[in-house]
Scaffold this motif. Structure first.
Motif, PDB file in Angstrom:
ATOM      1  N   HIS A   1      12.487   1.952 -41.246  1.00 47.84           N
ATOM      2  CA  HIS A   1      11.867   0.743 -40.689  1.00 47.84           C
ATOM      3  C   HIS A   1      12.402  -0.533 -41.342  1.00 47.84           C
ATOM      4  CE1 HIS A   1       9.153   3.165 -38.330  1.00 47.84           C
ATOM      5  NE2 HIS A   1       8.883   3.880 -39.408  1.00 47.84           N
ATOM      6  N   ASP A   2      13.444  -0.440 -42.127  1.00 48.38           N
ATOM      7  CA  ASP A   2      14.009  -1.611 -42.809  1.00 48.38           C
ATOM      8  C   ASP A   2      14.706  -2.513 -41.779  1.00 48.38           C
ATOM      9  OD1 ASP A   2      15.406  -2.236 -45.953  1.00 48.38           O
ATOM     10  OD2 ASP A   2      16.065  -3.274 -44.127  1.00 48.38           O
ATOM     11  N   ARG A   3      14.088  -3.638 -41.488  1.00 52.27           N
ATOM     12  CA  ARG A   3      14.553  -4.504 -40.418  1.00 52.27           C
ATOM     13  C   ARG A   3      15.969  -5.035 -40.667  1.00 52.27           C
ATOM     14  NH1 ARG A   3      14.645  -4.143 -35.666  1.00 52.27           N
ATOM     15  NH2 ARG A   3      12.572  -3.240 -35.932  1.00 52.27           N
ATOM     16  N   GLY A   4      16.235  -5.370 -41.916  1.00 53.80           N
ATOM     17  CA  GLY A   4      17.569  -5.875 -42.245  1.00 53.80           C
ATOM     18  C   GLY A   4      18.652  -4.839 -41.966  1.00 53.80           C
ATOM     19  N   TRP A   5      18.421  -3.634 -42.467  1.00 54.77           N
ATOM     20  CA  TRP A   5      19.387  -2.551 -42.218  1.00 54.77           C
ATOM     21  C   TRP A   5      19.517  -2.250 -40.729  1.00 54.77           C
ATOM     22  CZ3 TRP A   5      19.210   2.192 -46.078  1.00 54.77           C
ATOM     23  CH2 TRP A   5      19.648   1.758 -47.349  1.00 54.77           C
ATOM     24  N   LEU A   6      18.393  -2.220 -40.032  1.00 55.14           N
ATOM     25  CA  LEU A   6      18.418  -1.902 -38.596  1.00 55.14           C
ATOM     26  C   LEU A   6      19.225  -2.929 -37.814  1.00 55.14           C
ATOM     27  CD1 LEU A   6      14.708  -0.772 -38.171  1.00 55.14           C
ATOM     28  CD2 LEU A   6      16.720   0.702 -37.867  1.00 55.14           C
ATOM     29  N   ASP A   7      19.012  -4.202 -38.120  1.00 57.40           N
ATOM     30  CA  ASP A   7      19.775  -5.250 -37.434  1.00 57.40           C
ATOM     31  C   ASP A   7      21.265  -5.124 -37.734  1.00 57.40           C
ATOM     32  OD1 ASP A   7      17.485  -6.218 -36.322  1.00 57.40           O
ATOM     33  OD2 ASP A   7      17.258  -7.922 -37.703  1.00 57.40           O
ATOM     34  N   SER A   8      21.566  -4.855 -39.006  1.00 58.95           N
ATOM     35  CA  SER A   8      22.982  -4.694 -39.374  1.00 58.95           C
ATOM     36  C   SER A   8      23.597  -3.491 -38.667  1.00 58.95           C
ATOM     37  CB  SER A   8      23.121  -4.531 -40.888  1.00 58.95           C
ATOM     38  OG  SER A   8      22.718  -5.716 -41.542  1.00 58.95           O
ATOM     39  N   LEU A   9      22.818  -2.415 -38.597  1.00 58.03           N
ATOM     40  CA  LEU A   9      23.310  -1.207 -37.913  1.00 58.03           C
ATOM     41  C   LEU A   9      23.601  -1.513 -36.443  1.00 58.03           C
ATOM     42  CD1 LEU A   9      23.880   1.849 -37.924  1.00 58.03           C
ATOM     43  CD2 LEU A   9      21.427   2.240 -37.551  1.00 58.03           C
ATOM     44  N   ALA A  10      22.661  -2.178 -35.788  1.00 53.70           N
ATOM     45  CA  ALA A  10      22.830  -2.495 -34.360  1.00 53.70           C
ATOM     46  C   ALA A  10      24.021  -3.420 -34.131  1.00 53.70           C
ATOM     47  CB  ALA A  10      21.553  -3.125 -33.801  1.00 53.70           C
ATOM     48  N   GLY A  11      24.364  -4.210 -35.146  1.00 53.33           N
ATOM     49  CA  GLY A  11      25.468  -5.158 -34.992  1.00 53.33           C
ATOM     50  C   GLY A  11      26.809  -4.643 -35.496  1.00 53.33           C
ATOM     51  N   ALA A  12      26.814  -3.422 -36.015  1.00 59.60           N
ATOM     52  CA  ALA A  12      28.079  -2.878 -36.552  1.00 59.60           C
ATOM     53  C   ALA A  12      29.068  -2.624 -35.425  1.00 59.60           C
ATOM     54  CB  ALA A  12      27.814  -1.579 -37.303  1.00 59.60           C
ATOM     55  N   ARG A  13      30.337  -2.727 -35.759  1.00 63.86           N
ATOM     56  CA  ARG A  13      31.399  -2.491 -34.771  1.00 63.86           C
ATOM     57  C   ARG A  13      31.936  -1.057 -34.896  1.00 63.86           C
ATOM     58  NH1 ARG A  13      32.353  -4.786 -30.036  1.00 63.86           N
ATOM     59  NH2 ARG A  13      34.414  -4.099 -29.408  1.00 63.86           N
ATOM     60  N   LEU A  14      31.721  -0.470 -36.067  1.00 58.95           N
ATOM     61  CA  LEU A  14      32.102   0.940 -36.290  1.00 58.95           C
ATOM     62  C   LEU A  14      31.006   1.588 -37.118  1.00 58.95           C
ATOM     63  CD1 LEU A  14      34.030   3.396 -36.303  1.00 58.95           C
ATOM     64  CD2 LEU A  14      35.221   2.364 -38.253  1.00 58.95           C
ATOM     65  N   ILE A  15      30.449   2.664 -36.586  1.00 56.97           N
ATOM     66  CA  ILE A  15      29.424   3.440 -37.309  1.00 56.97           C
ATOM     67  C   ILE A  15      30.008   4.824 -37.555  1.00 56.97           C
ATOM     68  CG2 ILE A  15      27.120   4.495 -37.153  1.00 56.97           C
ATOM     69  CD1 ILE A  15      26.312   2.145 -35.318  1.00 56.97           C
ATOM     70  N   PHE A  16      30.000   5.228 -38.819  1.00 58.19           N
ATOM     71  CA  PHE A  16      30.584   6.527 -39.172  1.00 58.19           C
ATOM     72  C   PHE A  16      29.491   7.446 -39.712  1.00 58.19           C
ATOM     73  CE2 PHE A  16      32.592   9.685 -41.832  1.00 58.19           C
ATOM     74  CZ  PHE A  16      33.700  10.064 -41.087  1.00 58.19           C
ATOM     75  N   ILE A  17      29.317   8.581 -39.067  1.00 57.84           N
ATOM     76  CA  ILE A  17      28.301   9.566 -39.478  1.00 57.84           C
ATOM     77  C   ILE A  17      29.006  10.692 -40.234  1.00 57.84           C
ATOM     78  CG2 ILE A  17      26.479  11.118 -38.675  1.00 57.84           C
ATOM     79  CD1 ILE A  17      26.340   9.348 -36.103  1.00 57.84           C
ATOM     80  N   THR A  18      28.601  10.879 -41.494  1.00 61.23           N
ATOM     81  CA  THR A  18      29.309  11.849 -42.347  1.00 61.23           C
ATOM     82  C   THR A  18      28.940  13.287 -41.981  1.00 61.23           C
ATOM     83  OG1 THR A  18      27.589  12.007 -44.033  1.00 61.23           O
ATOM     84  CG2 THR A  18      29.181  10.209 -44.264  1.00 61.23           C
ATOM     85  N   GLY A  19      29.620  14.213 -42.614  1.00 64.94           N
ATOM     86  CA  GLY A  19      29.317  15.631 -42.478  1.00 64.94           C
ATOM     87  C   GLY A  19      28.105  16.040 -43.298  1.00 64.94           C
ATOM     88  N   GLY A  20      27.743  17.289 -43.178  1.00 69.18           N
ATOM     89  CA  GLY A  20      26.580  17.818 -43.885  1.00 69.18           C
ATOM     90  C   GLY A  20      25.865  18.788 -42.957  1.00 69.18           C
TER      91      GLY A  20
END
Lengths: 252, 252
Positions: free
Chosen positions: B69-88
């Motif tokens: 629910h971290d609004r700052g992180w969420l906004d940054s995530l929505a505005g990212a141009r590349l999102i990389f999801i790691t393995g696991g």
């Protein structure tokens, strides 16, 4: 032909094999244990299973060394109504049999209507282009291949009872797709058939019936087969079918 | 999307990902390490690779616990141009993300033209029907499945960025055919795509381009799918293609 993909052979599978061979009282069964390093144990195991459902005589002919010229054994082999080739190592079997009268006697029996049966290595030998299991680009033996590359799969001469079909065994259990697809791209006009453990195909001319407890895979007709950098194979739209017990299909 | 099948990521593969993302100087990259139990190490590894070819800022947002629910992180995530999801573990990732604003922010970024990238577990999550790797009929985890049975493959909800495609990873190396074919027969109208290690697909709408060092498998359109005794699957003539680096193909 009655070609078993290795693994446990149920009494039902053995009964089906005997039914396929259509033995009269006077007919006899010959077991060929040359694929294995333990021919006596291998013979005893299949003999116990066979004698539970068939009252016919059962012989083991271990054609090692000079025995490939034993006229009595050769005549008996040619006259057998059911020939069963045990598991082991298909290359070991063919080293004994290729270019000898044993090869000819098996073909003679087949031509005369005998059922040629085999399991595991004894299934692999049915093909003309026999998969040895070795890889040419990867030197370590693996039950399956790690990669899909051209010029990697090793073939030797098999019995050639099937001349445009390549058989692979223990197929689904050991996930041998990379290996069988490598074989298909080496012979793209062939039918390539992977038989799982505890399962068999009954081959009568072009007609196949599946029997046993698991499935059989058939791959054929890849389009646009190419080989790129690092031997990487590519193709499009090969036809891939999966058949279960009781299913029937036709070879090309 | 830039979907990597796990394994070693070559510098060329990373360059291709950065090229695909088409970053301007002000754009930034967000790494989501929630699939792994070692988020810091996982982030450092991909950061080192990314910063070798891109001068953009790179952030790691480990959305664990209240952070979803971290609004700052969420906004940054929505505005990212590349999102990389790691393995696991793909289920671990989705447990954090499903039904939270993080899920929505990723979709928002994607809708706005961001490239969503991932490797291994981060590849599996792209599907709506995500393969967990667990089997329902066999309780022991195996990298591949031993059998081809209906009602065996477990799915969970993935990110659904691909809604009629199922992705499998480490595909050829781990010989995951039984698993992907099980997925296809559960969703026979889908495109099922297996990506090998060190290899990626670039997805733009319905158009796929393969890049990397190995191959990608596509299976689709099985005919006459049936389920028999003991859950055994059968089908005929599914279309099976194998693509290499540089090849292009289209989703249905």
């Amino acid at each position: 032909m009655f070609i078993i993909g290795g693994g446990d052979r149920s009494p039902e599978l053995i009964s089906k094999m005997i039914e396929t061979a259509d033995l009269s009282k006077r007919d006899y069964i010959v077991v060929l244990p040359m694929a294995t390093a333990e021919p006596e144990a291998s013979f005893e195991a299949i003999k116990t299973q066979l004698s539970a459902v068939a009252k016919n005589n059962i012989y083991s002919f271990n054609f090692a060394g000079d025995k490939v010229h034993d006229r009595g054994w050769l005549d008996s082999l040619a006259g057998a109504r059911l020939i069963f080739i045990t598991g082991g190592d298909q290359s070991r079997f063919m080293k004994v049999v290729l270019n000898t009268p044993v090869y000819d006697a098996i073909h003679k029996a087949y031509t005369n209507g005998a059922t040629i049966a085999g399991t595991s290595a004894g299934a692999a030998v049915m093909s003309k282009h026999m998969i040895t299991g070795n890889q040419l680009l990867d030197t370590n033996y693996k039950e399956t291949f790690n990669k899909l590359r051209a010029d990697n799969i090793e073939f030797e001469n098999g019995m050639g009872l099937l001349d445009s079909v390549i058989i692979d065994q223990h197929f689904i259990r050991r996930s041998r797709y990379n290996r069988l697809l490598s074989a298909l791209t080496a012979y793209p006009k062939f039918d390539c058939i992977g038989i799982d453990e505890g399962t068999a195909i009954i081959v009568k001319g072009k007609n196949i019936t599946v029997t046993g407890v698991s499935q059989v895979i058939r791959v054929a007709d890849p389009e646009n087969v190419k080989v790129g950098k690092d031997h990487l194979i590519t193709f499009e739209d090969l036809r891939f079918s999966l058949y279960g017990p009781g299913d029937k299909f036709s070879l090309k």
